[in-house]
Design an enzyme around this catalytic site. Structure first.
Site, mmCIF file in Angstrom:
data_model
loop_
_atom_site.group_PDB
_atom_site.id
_atom_site.type_symbol
_atom_site.label_atom_id
_atom_site.label_comp_id
_atom_site.label_asym_id
_atom_site.label_seq_id
_atom_site.Cartn_x
_atom_site.Cartn_y
_atom_site.Cartn_z
ATOM 1 C CE LYS A 29 -4.725 0.789 1.991
ATOM 2 N NZ LYS A 29 -5.346 0.335 0.789
ATOM 3 C CD GLU A 65 -5.898 -4.492 -6.034
ATOM 4 O OE1 GLU A 65 -6.671 -4.351 -5.241
ATOM 5 O OE2 GLU A 65 -4.651 -4.317 -5.974
HETATM 6 C C1 LIG Z 1 -6.427 -0.655 0.479
HETATM 7 C C2 LIG Z 1 -6.817 -1.307 -0.585
HETATM 8 C C3 LIG Z 1 -7.581 -2.694 -0.887
HETATM 9 C C4 LIG Z 1 -8.435 -2.782 0.214
HETATM 10 O O1 LIG Z 1 -7.896 -3.465 1.117
HETATM 11 P P1 LIG Z 1 -8.707 -3.504 2.699
HETATM 12 O O2 LIG Z 1 -7.721 -4.020 3.789
HETATM 13 O O3 LIG Z 1 -9.761 -4.277 2.498
HETATM 14 O O4 LIG Z 1 -9.219 -2.131 3.139
HETATM 15 C C5 LIG Z 1 -7.765 -3.193 -2.143
HETATM 16 N N1 LIG Z 1 -6.794 -2.787 -3.152
HETATM 17 C C6 LIG Z 1 -6.227 -1.721 -2.977
HETATM 18 C C7 LIG Z 1 -5.238 -1.397 -4.332
HETATM 19 C C8 LIG Z 1 -5.873 -0.935 -1.929
HETATM 20 O O5 LIG Z 1 -5.321 0.091 -1.955
#
Ligand SMILES: *Cc1c(COP(=O)(O)O)cnc(C)c1O
Length: 344
Positions: free
Chosen positions: A188, A224
């Protein structure tokens, strides 16, 4: 920056997902090889060098989690240990110092407690969204890791993602990739999102709620959405979600994989989801902390819209998954062991 209105002035039912400058945040500094104790501060402005690596080279990562007010007026967190560990993984990928899991959880709790009047009332669907952020700071100009780091954890009330019931929206595909095959898709980190702004904006202007990115190597498989993982429910009731090294491992996804099996009795699978084989699914959705589950009405690919269950109605399996997960998060449904952390 204008400060947040007093809690008594907030219209909890009509909150969106907007930044708000709350009274307190947690701030810690890493210098000379160690973290200081950190403290709650009132100042929402970060004072950093123009040479900070976060600004030039994207040495920055973040997390997102929520605090929930229960019916009996307690405040609780959903799996903050998972966010703490994921942030450590993101930090390792960017050559940043990690922050201990237990200290991360304590810091998150302290921020929630210090702003507890901003946790929306039970029944409004609102939550306190918590944003941990780590950045490389100090003066640097070459491409190497920063000499110092800041961890800040701030929060703001956000509204229910769906006002008046969960509703599907349409998604589209894009020419652009979200992450490289061996890049930073698993982490992230800020850079992933800078590059998603243009395709995201193109999708919005074309009337779609977001992009479903395809795998960067072959462009044949769903990876995703911009900030949420994908799932589909097959016609024989299997919960399927893509397995890939370039998607962000969602806490919501991990939780729904467990609940689909344990509470709904579905088979589950992490595997390939080919974009030209969507007929196998009767329902589909995107999952992440912000929306919990965003049902996907249809996905546009090569000028064709593939509709799953319906463009206007949420499918029954998706609705049940949504109700189970939100029930656990707000304390109305018994949680699997270790998922809930009490703040007060
Ligand atoms: C934060 C995020 C998610 C979702 O993650 P959670 O932990 O469920 O909030 C999914 N994909 C991306 C690219 C993200 O940045």
């Amino acid at each position: 920056m204008t400060k947040a209105p007093a809690p008594s002035q907030i219209d909890w039912k009509n909150l969106g997902f907007e930044y708000m400058d709350l009274p307190k945040r947690f701030l810690a500094h890493w210098k000379d090889g160690k973290w200081d104790d950190g403290e709650l501060t009132e100042d929402s402005t970060l004072h950093i060098s123009e040479g900070a690596t976060a600004l030039h080279y994207g040495q920055a990562d973040f997390e997102g989690l929520k605090a929930y007010r229960t019916k009996d007026n307690h405040i609780q967190l959903f799996r903050p240990d998972q966010n703490a560990k994921r942030m450590q993984n993101s930090c390792e990928r960017l050559l940043m110092p990690t922050f201990p899991v237990d200290k991360f959880i304590d810091a998150v709790k302290s921020v929630v407690k210090a702003n507890e009047d901003y946790v929306p009332p039970y029944g409004t669907g609102g939550t306190l969204y918590i944003r941990p952020l780590m950045i490389g700071v100090g003066g640097t100009i070459g491409v190497h890791a920063a000499p110092e780091y800041i961890l800040t954890i701030f929060a703001m009330p956000v509204g229910a993602y769906y006002k008046g019931g969960v509703k599907p929206t349409n998604f589209t595909t894009s020419y652009y990739d979200r992450a490289a095959p061996h890049g930073t898709g698993q982490s992230k980190v800020g850079g992933n999102y800078g590059s998603s702004l243009l395709p995201g904006d193109q999708a919005h202007k074309a009337g779609y709620s977001d992009v479903v990115y395809l795998d960067p190597a072959t462009h044949t498989k769903i990876e995703e959405a911009g900030s949420a993982n994908f799932f589909g429910i097959t016609k024989d009731n299997k919960f399927v979600t893509p397995k890939s090294d370039s998607i962000l491992p969602s806490v919501t996804k991990r939780s729904l994989l467990f609940l689909a099996k344990d509470r709904l009795g579905l088979d589950t699978e992490e595997g390939d989801v080919f974009i030209d084989d969507l007929d196998r699914f009767k329902e589909a959705g995107a999952m992440g902390t912000a929306a919990v589950i965003a049902p996907i009405g249809g996905i546009e690919y090569k000028d064709q819209l593939h509709v799953f269950y319906s463009e206007t109605e949420v499918g029954p399996v998706t609705q049940k998954l949504y109700d189970t997960l939100t029930g656990i998060q707000f304390g109305d449904v018994e949680a699997p062991e270790g998922w809930i952390y009490q703040v007060d």
